[in-house]
Design an enzyme around this catalytic site. Structure first.
Site, PDB file in Angstrom:
ATOM      1  N   GLN A 111       0.838  -1.208   0.000  1.00 58.76           N
ATOM      2  CA  GLN A 111       0.000   0.000   0.000  1.00 58.76           C
ATOM      3  C   GLN A 111       0.868   1.252   0.000  1.00 58.76           C
ATOM      4  OE1 GLN A 111      -2.152   0.326   3.707  1.00 58.76           O
ATOM      5  NE2 GLN A 111      -3.573   1.859   2.912  1.00 58.76           N
ATOM      6  N   GLY A 112       0.891   1.981  -1.105  1.00 60.19           N
ATOM      7  CA  GLY A 112       1.724   3.171  -1.217  1.00 60.19           C
ATOM      8  C   GLY A 112       0.940   4.457  -1.011  1.00 60.19           C
ATOM      9  N   TYR A 113       0.593   4.737   0.238  1.00 54.53           N
ATOM     10  CA  TYR A 113      -0.120   5.977   0.563  1.00 54.53           C
ATOM     11  C   TYR A 113       0.853   6.999   1.176  1.00 54.53           C
ATOM     12  CZ  TYR A 113      -5.014   4.205   0.241  1.00 54.53           C
ATOM     13  OH  TYR A 113      -6.218   3.725  -0.169  1.00 54.53           O
ATOM     14  N   SER A 147       4.526  -1.209   4.117  1.00 52.81           N
ATOM     15  CA  SER A 147       4.671  -2.566   4.673  1.00 52.81           C
ATOM     16  C   SER A 147       4.813  -3.580   3.557  1.00 52.81           C
ATOM     17  CB  SER A 147       3.447  -2.929   5.516  1.00 52.81           C
ATOM     18  OG  SER A 147       3.280  -2.023   6.562  1.00 52.81           O
ATOM     19  N   GLU A 229      -9.671  -0.817   6.198  1.00 56.76           N
ATOM     20  CA  GLU A 229      -8.484  -1.077   7.023  1.00 56.76           C
ATOM     21  C   GLU A 229      -8.817  -0.874   8.500  1.00 56.76           C
ATOM     22  OE1 GLU A 229      -5.080   1.192   5.834  1.00 56.76           O
ATOM     23  OE2 GLU A 229      -3.741   0.130   7.189  1.00 56.76           O
ATOM     24  N   SER A 354      -3.813   7.509  13.069  1.00 55.49           N
ATOM     25  CA  SER A 354      -3.491   7.536  14.505  1.00 55.49           C
ATOM     26  C   SER A 354      -4.751   7.785  15.353  1.00 55.49           C
ATOM     27  CB  SER A 354      -2.467   8.645  14.785  1.00 55.49           C
ATOM     28  OG  SER A 354      -3.086   9.903  14.628  1.00 55.49           O
ATOM     29  N   GLU A 356      -5.358  10.172  17.392  1.00 55.79           N
ATOM     30  CA  GLU A 356      -5.808  11.576  17.344  1.00 55.79           C
ATOM     31  C   GLU A 356      -6.674  11.814  16.095  1.00 55.79           C
ATOM     32  OE1 GLU A 356      -2.707  10.595  17.942  1.00 55.79           O
ATOM     33  OE2 GLU A 356      -2.424  11.255  20.013  1.00 55.79           O
TER      34      GLU A 356
END
Ligand SMILES: Cc1cc2nc3c(=O)[nH]c(=O)nc-3n(C[C@H](O)[C@H](O)[C@H](O)COP(=O)(O)OP(=O)(O)OC[C@H]3O[C@@H](n4cnc5c(N)ncnc54)[C@H](O)[C@@H]3O)c2cc1C
Length: 374
Positions: A111-113, A147, A229, A354, A356
């Site tokens: 996954q290339g975000y 990853s 996800e 995250s 937050e």
């Protein structure tokens, strides 16, 4: 034979032959037996080389998988993130091209975000893609924290296809093959655990062959994927969590740590919280209309798993601070399961958005609170 017995028998049989299979060969073994993609939605799911299963059967498979102690899945990005995204936004041709190799366990995806300047604020993506004159795009930029990039065959990349565009506009969701020497360089990043699951990925005119969901619609496609996800796939994950909790409880009982009332209270709290998460996941399973559900799920499991890691090393006591084998220059990172859990789970409140950011989503989109100043 009922579905649970079939799943358990297959796993026991195959793991008995190879208790610690090579992760890539294991993907193919699962694929050949039809165990990949059973959760793919859609009426005609089986036409992509997978077998259809009811929601209950999907849960049963995930339970049996976690219970069996089988290795962590290397193909989960392709199976659980890319595939449902293609099923929702892809053309029939794209589904027919990409889903069967994922179902056979042959093709691994990454996954290339994220980029150095675009993590929580994903709309800051700067990687640029220009038409290459041959129906594809030439992609240039840097991705980070990717990853499994070192093992992956393909990558889905969020890139800017409209020159001069800003924020959510002008982005596209592109597919590119990873084997492009000279145009793609993958550099592993050493993690706290000593391993390198994630990587930096440098793209220098890399060729992307396809766009999913239409040029310029990348933000919508990327967000649809992120909800997956953070949400639905957590049910299977929690079953693995239950196994980890069982191991911590067993270690606490064996060492006598469970006699400490504080530790006992913590273990019981973990159990009760896991039950709450499971109920939340079951309640929201398959629901797509609730904007807060994936964020609530992510908030619940990230913190829970981190606290379990802290508890695991506490249960292990002072001896738990020492590695299982003497460390050497070649093997500086022999870790016990408890140490690995503690160190790896530090990332749980970061990746996939995250804590937050999840709180911001709930505040703004569910509670209707004013948007935070940007
Ligand atoms: C183990 C792991 C695997 C990963 N795998 C992948 C992968 O395969 N592909 C991929 O693309 N990415 C991956 N990531 C990257 C992950 O998505 C990002 O780390 C995450 O989105 C956070 O971005 P960042 O690291 O740039 O942190 P930043 O966005 O710089 O955030 C730093 C801190 O600031 C806080 N913060 C930021 N903005 C706000 C705000 N508006 N309000 C309040 N607080 C804020 C954050 O919560 C955080 O605490 C992975 C990360 C990890 C840890």
């Amino acid at each position: 034979m009922d579905f649970r017995t079939r799943a358990r028998t297959w796993l026991e049989g195959h793991l008995a032959h190879t208790p610690a299979p090579d992760p890539r060969a294991w993907e193919r073994e699962l694929g050949q037996a039809g165990w990949i993609g059973i959760g793919w939605p859609g009426e005609d799911g089986e036409s992509y080389g997978n077998r259809r299963a009811t929601l209950t059967e999907q849960v049963v498979w995930a339970e049996e998988y976690a219970r069996s102690g089988a290795p962590a899945r290397m193909g989960h990005i392709g199976e659980n993130l890319l595939a449902p995204t293609l099923i929702t936004y892809g053309t029939e041709e794209q589904k027919n091209r990409h889903l069967p190799p994922v179902a056979r366990g042959e093709t691994l995806w990454c996954q290339g975000y994220s980029e150095p300047g675009a993590g929580s604020d994903l709309a800051g993506v700067r990687t640029a893609a220009v038409p290459d004159g041959a129906g594809g795009y030439a992609v240039t930029g840097q991705k980070i924290w990717t990853s499994l990039a070192l093992d992956a065959d393909w990558c889905f990349v969020l890139a800017r296809t409209a020159p001069g565009s800003t924020r959510h506009h002008g982005l596209s969701f592109l597919l590119l093959e990873m084997d492009q020497p000279g145009r793609i360089e993958v550099r592993p990043i050493r993690q706290l655990t000593g391993t390198s699951e994630f990587n930096e990925v440098f793209l220098d005119g890399a060729r992307a062959t396809e766009v999913v969901g239409g040029e310029g619609n990348g933000w919508q496609v990327a967000m649809g994927l992120l909800a997956l996800e953070r949400g639905v796939s957590t049910l299977a994950q929690q079953i693995g969590f239950a196994e980890e909790l069982n191991q911590v409880v067993a270690a606490a009982v064996a060492s006598g740590a469970a006699d400490d009332p504080v530790i006992r209270a913590r273990l019981v709290a973990q159990w009760a919280e896991l039950d709450t998460m499971r109920r939340h996941a079951l309640r929201t399973l398959g629901s797509t209309g609730d904007p807060g559900a994936p964020s609530v799920a992510k908030l619940l499991w990230g913190g829970w798993h981190q606290r379990l890691g802290e508890l695991a090393v506490r249960v292990a006591g002072e001896a738990g601070a020492i590695g299982p084998e003497p460390w050497t220059a070649q093997r500086p990172y022999e870790l016990t399961d408890a140490q690995h859990l503690f160190l790896f789970s530090r990332a749980d409140t970061v990746y996939g958005g995250s804590d937050e950011i999840q709180r911001n989503i709930i505040a703004e989109r569910v509670l209707g609170l004013p948007r935070e100043p940007r």
